[in-house]
Scaffold this motif. Structure first.
Motif, short mmCIF file in Angstrom:
data_model
loop_
_atom_site.label_atom_id
_atom_site.label_comp_id
_atom_site.label_asym_id
_atom_site.label_seq_id
_atom_site.Cartn_x
_atom_site.Cartn_y
_atom_site.Cartn_z
N SER A 88 -7.15 -7.46 -0.37
CA SER A 88 -8.35 -6.93 -1.13
C SER A 88 -9.87 -7.17 -0.24
CB SER A 88 -8.70 -7.28 -2.30
OG SER A 88 -9.14 -8.55 -2.04
N PRO A 89 -10.71 -6.55 0.00
CA PRO A 89 -12.23 -6.32 0.21
C PRO A 89 -12.64 -7.88 0.25
CG PRO A 89 -11.97 -4.76 -0.62
CD PRO A 89 -11.06 -5.12 -0.98
N GLY A 90 -12.66 -8.76 -0.69
CA GLY A 90 -12.81 -10.21 -1.33
C GLY A 90 -11.99 -10.78 -0.73
N ALA A 91 -10.91 -10.78 0.32
CA ALA A 91 -10.32 -11.53 0.88
C ALA A 91 -10.48 -11.64 2.07
CB ALA A 91 -8.69 -11.68 0.42
N GLU A 92 -10.91 -10.38 2.09
CA GLU A 92 -11.91 -10.71 3.98
C GLU A 92 -12.48 -11.45 4.20
OE1 GLU A 92 -13.14 -6.62 4.51
OE2 GLU A 92 -11.06 -6.12 4.25
N PHE A 93 -12.49 -11.68 5.75
CA PHE A 93 -13.82 -13.20 6.06
C PHE A 93 -14.98 -11.67 6.08
CE2 PHE A 93 -10.35 -14.25 8.61
CZ PHE A 93 -10.28 -15.30 7.77
N HIS A 94 -16.24 -13.26 5.48
CA HIS A 94 -17.73 -11.85 6.22
C HIS A 94 -17.92 -11.43 6.57
CE1 HIS A 94 -21.68 -12.05 5.72
NE2 HIS A 94 -21.61 -12.60 4.53
N PRO A 95 -18.71 -10.71 7.22
CA PRO A 95 -18.81 -8.99 8.15
C PRO A 95 -19.79 -10.49 9.55
CG PRO A 95 -20.12 -8.46 5.80
CD PRO A 95 -19.01 -10.17 5.61
#
Ligand code: VGL
Ligand code: ZN
Length: 199
Positions: A88-95
């Motif tokens: 999910s997007p929430g699990a991605e590293f902060h951009p």
């Protein structure tokens, strides 16, 4: 130095403002973390990585709300809002996190029935993630930790690092805490007592 690794804990969207389990000021650490990354010969990241319906989610326990505590077969477990769901997007590293030089990403919390705060062990404090073996095989004896959250994943990782025979420092201005009923002061004291250098 070659025998030292930077371990960046869980700098993921869900732990930053706007995320499902936002840590106050979580995104403020990113420039500081990026500077540490630039200065480090070995960079390792952790990524909280839960399947939907994970047992650490309050939503998996009828009648329970986030931040309550339940007893699991492996001990006490705080319940959280659904967060860091695999893919999910929430699990991605902060951009804003400049992670491209990282040599290893340790994913944790991916088994439904057990949580994992520490980068070294799941919450039964017995099941290894493999990170200790990786560091030893690479000849790394010292770790510097930063990231989110100070009083959960950073602290348990630092305590396990010391217990595993590594020397450990935590860069406090590159961390932010959740502070659930005094957990920030309590975990800071536990780290100090265990011989973690707080810098
Ligand atoms: C964390 C609560 C639940 C953390 C992860 O990264 O500190 N806290 N999952
Ligand atoms: Zn989690």
């Amino acid at each position: 130095m070659a025998d030292e690794a930077l371990i960046v804990i869980d700098v993921q969207n869900d732990f930053c403002p706007g995320g499902a389990l936002a840590v106050a000021g979580g995104d403020e650490i990113i420039p500081v973390v990026n500077r540490l990354i630039q200065q480090s010969a070995h960079v390792i990241l952790t990524q909280d990585w839960h399947p939907a319906g994970h047992s650490s989610f309050a939503s998996s326990h009828p009648g329970k709300t986030p931040f309550a505590t339940v007893t699991m077969p492996y001990g006490e477990q705080t319940l959280w809002p659904d967060h860091c769901i695999q893919g999910s997007p929430g699990a991605e590293f902060h951009p804003g996190l400049e992670w491209t030089t990282a040599e290893l990403v340790v994913r944790k919390g991916f088994r439904r029935d057990i949580d994992s705060y520490s980068a070294f062990f799941e919450n039964d404090h017995r099941t290894p993630t493999g990170l200790g073996g990786y560091l030893r095989e690479r000849g790394i004896g010292r770790v510097t930790l930063c990231g989110l959250a100070t009083d959960f994943c950073v602290a348990f990782s630092a305590l396990d690092a010391v217990a595993q025979g590594f020397s450990a420092s935590v860069v406090l201005n590159a961390c932010r805490g959740i502070d659930l009923s005094g957990s920030l002061a309590a975990m800071t004291q536990r780290m100090r007592d265990a011989g973690v250098a707080l810098i």
